[in-house]
Design a protein around this motif. Structure first.
Motif, PDB file in Angstrom:
ATOM      1  N   MET A   1       0.826  -1.190   0.000  1.00 14.03           N
ATOM      2  CA  MET A   1       0.000   0.000   0.000  1.00 14.03           C
ATOM      3  C   MET A   1       0.872   1.257   0.000  1.00 14.03           C
ATOM      4  O   MET A   1       0.615   2.180  -0.740  1.00 14.03           O
ATOM      5  N   ARG A   2       1.886   1.288   0.823  1.00 15.24           N
ATOM      6  CA  ARG A   2       2.778   2.441   0.900  1.00 15.24           C
ATOM      7  C   ARG A   2       3.473   2.661  -0.441  1.00 15.24           C
ATOM      8  O   ARG A   2       3.690   3.788  -0.850  1.00 15.24           O
ATOM      9  N   ASP A   3       3.812   1.566  -1.145  1.00 11.86           N
ATOM     10  CA  ASP A   3       4.455   1.681  -2.452  1.00 11.86           C
ATOM     11  C   ASP A   3       3.556   2.408  -3.447  1.00 11.86           C
ATOM     12  O   ASP A   3       4.029   3.218  -4.238  1.00 11.86           O
ATOM     13  N   LEU A   4       2.269   2.124  -3.389  1.00 11.47           N
ATOM     14  CA  LEU A   4       1.323   2.770  -4.289  1.00 11.47           C
ATOM     15  C   LEU A   4       1.275   4.272  -4.031  1.00 11.47           C
ATOM     16  O   LEU A   4       1.290   5.076  -4.973  1.00 11.47           O
ATOM     17  N   ILE A   5       1.239   4.665  -2.771  1.00 11.81           N
ATOM     18  CA  ILE A   5       1.209   6.085  -2.412  1.00 11.81           C
ATOM     19  C   ILE A   5       2.508   6.764  -2.854  1.00 11.81           C
ATOM     20  O   ILE A   5       2.489   7.874  -3.388  1.00 11.81           O
ATOM     21  N   GLU A   6       3.633   6.105  -2.658  1.00  9.51           N
ATOM     22  CA  GLU A   6       4.920   6.665  -3.088  1.00  9.51           C
ATOM     23  C   GLU A   6       4.973   6.835  -4.596  1.00  9.51           C
ATOM     24  O   GLU A   6       5.446   7.858  -5.098  1.00  9.51           O
ATOM     25  N   THR A   7       4.470   5.856  -5.325  1.00  9.26           N
ATOM     26  CA  THR A   7       4.434   5.936  -6.791  1.00  9.26           C
ATOM     27  C   THR A   7       3.538   7.082  -7.241  1.00  9.26           C
ATOM     28  O   THR A   7       3.907   7.861  -8.134  1.00  9.26           O
ATOM     29  N   LEU A   8       2.388   7.201  -6.629  1.00  8.42           N
ATOM     30  CA  LEU A   8       1.461   8.283  -6.957  1.00  8.42           C
ATOM     31  C   LEU A   8       2.088   9.639  -6.656  1.00  8.42           C
ATOM     32  O   LEU A   8       2.005  10.566  -7.461  1.00  8.42           O
ATOM     33  N   THR A   9       2.743   9.752  -5.511  1.00 11.29           N
ATOM     34  CA  THR A   9       3.386  11.011  -5.130  1.00 11.29           C
ATOM     35  C   THR A   9       4.461  11.390  -6.140  1.00 11.29           C
ATOM     36  O   THR A   9       4.543  12.552  -6.555  1.00 11.29           O
ATOM     37  N   GLU A  62      -4.666  12.322  -0.624  1.00  6.32           N
ATOM     38  CA  GLU A  62      -5.579  12.086   0.505  1.00  6.32           C
ATOM     39  C   GLU A  62      -6.708  11.142   0.116  1.00  6.32           C
ATOM     40  O   GLU A  62      -7.040  10.218   0.866  1.00  6.32           O
ATOM     41  N   TYR A  63      -7.297  11.373  -1.038  1.00 10.86           N
ATOM     42  CA  TYR A  63      -8.407  10.546  -1.506  1.00 10.86           C
ATOM     43  C   TYR A  63      -7.976   9.083  -1.648  1.00 10.86           C
ATOM     44  O   TYR A  63      -8.655   8.172  -1.172  1.00 10.86           O
ATOM     45  N   VAL A  64      -6.829   8.856  -2.260  1.00 10.36           N
ATOM     46  CA  VAL A  64      -6.344   7.482  -2.459  1.00 10.36           C
ATOM     47  C   VAL A  64      -6.024   6.840  -1.116  1.00 10.36           C
ATOM     48  O   VAL A  64      -6.402   5.691  -0.867  1.00 10.36           O
ATOM     49  N   GLU A  65      -5.364   7.575  -0.219  1.00  7.85           N
ATOM     50  CA  GLU A  65      -5.043   7.018   1.095  1.00  7.85           C
ATOM     51  C   GLU A  65      -6.306   6.618   1.859  1.00  7.85           C
ATOM     52  O   GLU A  65      -6.372   5.525   2.420  1.00  7.85           O
ATOM     53  N   LYS A  66      -7.299   7.484   1.880  1.00  9.33           N
ATOM     54  CA  LYS A  66      -8.539   7.184   2.590  1.00  9.33           C
ATOM     55  C   LYS A  66      -9.229   5.956   2.017  1.00  9.33           C
ATOM     56  O   LYS A  66      -9.747   5.127   2.748  1.00  9.33           O
TER      57      LYS A  66
END
Length: 72
Positions: A1-9, A62-66
């Motif tokens: 999950m964290r990898d997805l947020i890092e990629t998106l960022t 924020e939307y993706v994390e939530k």
């Protein structure tokens, strides 16, 4: 999950601070109508400039994390 947020960022780092509905739909691989519905439902934060909706990059993260947290 964290990898997805890092990629998106990292993907969003290349973009302007405010994004159009079209650009957000391309990034999230959904329709413009879906993004507009999420805006109207209060799920994605935005500002309105005239008739245009402008979405801060942070709102997308924020939307993706939530929504990732909801599914786990």
């Amino acid at each position: 999950m964290r990898d997805l947020i890092e990629t998106l960022t990292k993907e969003l780092e290349k973009e302007d601070f405010f994004l159009s509905i079209k650009k957000v739909s391309e990034i999230l691989y959904v329709s413009k109508t879906t993004i507009l519905n999420k805006i109207k439902a209060g799920e994605i934060k935005y500002i309105k400039v005239g008739k245009l909706y402008k979405i801060p990059k942070e709102s997308i993260i924020e939307y993706v994390e939530k929504n990732l947290l909801k599914s786990s």
